[in-house]
Design an enzyme around this catalytic site. Structure first.
Site, PDB file in Angstrom:
ATOM      1  N   ASP A  51       3.117  21.108  -4.183  1.00 13.83           N
ATOM      2  CA  ASP A  51       3.520  19.846  -4.788  1.00 13.83           C
ATOM      3  C   ASP A  51       2.378  19.287  -5.631  1.00 13.83           C
ATOM      4  O   ASP A  51       1.321  18.934  -5.098  1.00 13.83           O
ATOM      5  CB  ASP A  51       3.926  18.832  -3.712  1.00 13.83           C
ATOM      6  N   TYR A  60      -2.524  13.545 -10.502  1.00 10.89           N
ATOM      7  CA  TYR A  60      -3.502  14.028  -9.526  1.00 10.89           C
ATOM      8  C   TYR A  60      -4.753  14.568 -10.217  1.00 10.89           C
ATOM      9  O   TYR A  60      -5.793  14.732  -9.590  1.00 10.89           O
ATOM     10  CB  TYR A  60      -2.904  15.123  -8.637  1.00 10.89           C
ATOM     11  N   LYS A 114       5.086  16.415 -11.693  1.00  5.27           N
ATOM     12  CA  LYS A 114       5.710  15.116 -11.950  1.00  5.27           C
ATOM     13  C   LYS A 114       5.250  14.538 -13.283  1.00  5.27           C
ATOM     14  O   LYS A 114       4.072  14.639 -13.645  1.00  5.27           O
ATOM     15  CB  LYS A 114       5.359  14.134 -10.815  1.00  5.27           C
ATOM     16  N   HIS A 161       7.909  10.629 -11.928  1.00  5.12           N
ATOM     17  CA  HIS A 161       7.059  10.195 -10.825  1.00  5.12           C
ATOM     18  C   HIS A 161       7.395   8.781 -10.342  1.00  5.12           C
ATOM     19  O   HIS A 161       7.410   8.510  -9.141  1.00  5.12           O
ATOM     20  CB  HIS A 161       5.590  10.269 -11.234  1.00  5.12           C
TER      21      HIS A 161
END
Length: 316
Positions: free
Chosen positions: A48, A53, A82, A115
């Site tokens: 994921d 990130y 995302k 997201h």
């Protein structure tokens, strides 16, 4: 022996029921690379990821090493990413997806999620603000964003598309216009936040549900009560089963027909979190664990943002 289930998505692709969360804001690339390699070698086939990130290049590096050094093939892996809030404008969706593919070293994603249902001003920082520190929003409607995701499916850049952090009204808006239905929704779910109504709503619509923060964010120091892993009931069941508290919680969520994506860069924890398929909780244990729900969100800071497409004055 409990099996290792998966969720069949709109494309016919199967999403493994447990994935390795790669959000690691305090860790460097080396730790992320190690965690992904340890995870896949321990049995994870679901990774994921997300643009926000800021470590998709590290994840891609790990995937490349696994393919070269191990018997892993690209088709063995289920990779999620995302779309970040600053790329909701339809003309930015494809380029954002292509950037994630480039960083991950892949030609397609298995799942791509919006997201958040909230757009932020395009063309700058991940969290754009004015001189006074006020968040700058975009006026893009996520319905238009969704249509651009559908085009990415047509192009073969992603197999399935879905949502993250949407509430029931927002999911309904997507379902009303969708040419390609959402395959999955990722939402906060843990022992202290059952989120049952939204789970039921989505599952009844044929949308699989992924629980993020499934262990209740162990590093969060703001929780006003005993942490999930320290709950006496959880520890009692863990001792009885000869398992760890984290394994009890993850098994509990899986038995709620949820996908879970625990995150860690500690190799032992990464491995331990996957070891939930050699036991089951009985119906009484499940009922007892359900009583621990406190309807307490952990992600309050982001949920406090007010926006026309992000109303939090509804129940779910």
């Amino acid at each position: 022996m409990a099996d290792k289930p998966g969720f069949k998505l709109q494309s016919g692709n199967v999403m493994p029921v447990i994935g390795l969360g790669t959000y690691a804001p305090k860790q460097g690339e080396d730790e992320v690379i190690t965690a992904v390699k340890v995870g896949v070698r321990a049995g994870y086939r679901h990774l994921d990821c997300a643009a926000i990130y800021r470590n998709e290049r590290a994840v891609g590096h790990a995937i490349k090493e696994l393919i070269v050094q191990d018997t892993i093939k690209r088709e063995d892996l289920f990779v999620t990413s995302k779309l970040w809030n600053t790329c909701h404008r339809p003309d930015l969706v494809r380029s954002s997806l292509k950037k994630s593919l480039y960083d991950l070293g892949l030609t397609y994603l298995d799942l791509y999620l919006i997201h958040w249902p909230i757009g932020l001003q395009e063309g700058g920082e991940f969290l754009p603000k004015d001189e006074d520190g006020t968040v700058l929003f975009s006026d893009v409607d996520f319905v238009e964003t969704w249509k651009a995701l559908e085009d990415c499916v047509d192009e073969g850049l992603v197999k399935d598309i879905g949502l993250s952090n949407f509430n029931s009204q927002q999911v309904s808006r997507i379902l009303d216009i969708a040419r390609i239905r959402p395959s999955n929704i990722q939402i906060e779910i843990h022992l202290h936040f059952a989120n049952s109504k939204l789970i039921q709503f989505c599952q009844e619509k044929g949308i699989s549900v992924t629980a993020y923060s499934p262990l209740g964010s162990p590093g969060n120091k703001t929780v006003p009560f005993v942490h999930s892993l320290q709950e006496p009931l959880v520890q009692e069941i863990a001792q009885k089963k000869g398992k760890l508290p984290s394994q009890i919680i993850l098994r509990f969520l899986v038995q709620r027909n949820l996908c879970v994506i625990p995150k860690s860069v500690t190799p032992t924890r990464v491995t331990e979190n996957f070891q939930i398929f050699d036991f089951e909780l009985d119906s009484e244990e499940v009922k007892q664990l359900e009583t621990l729900n406190k309807n307490h969100r952990l992600n309050l800071e982001t949920h406090s943002m007010k926006h026309q497409y992000y109303p939090f004055n509804i129940e779910y």
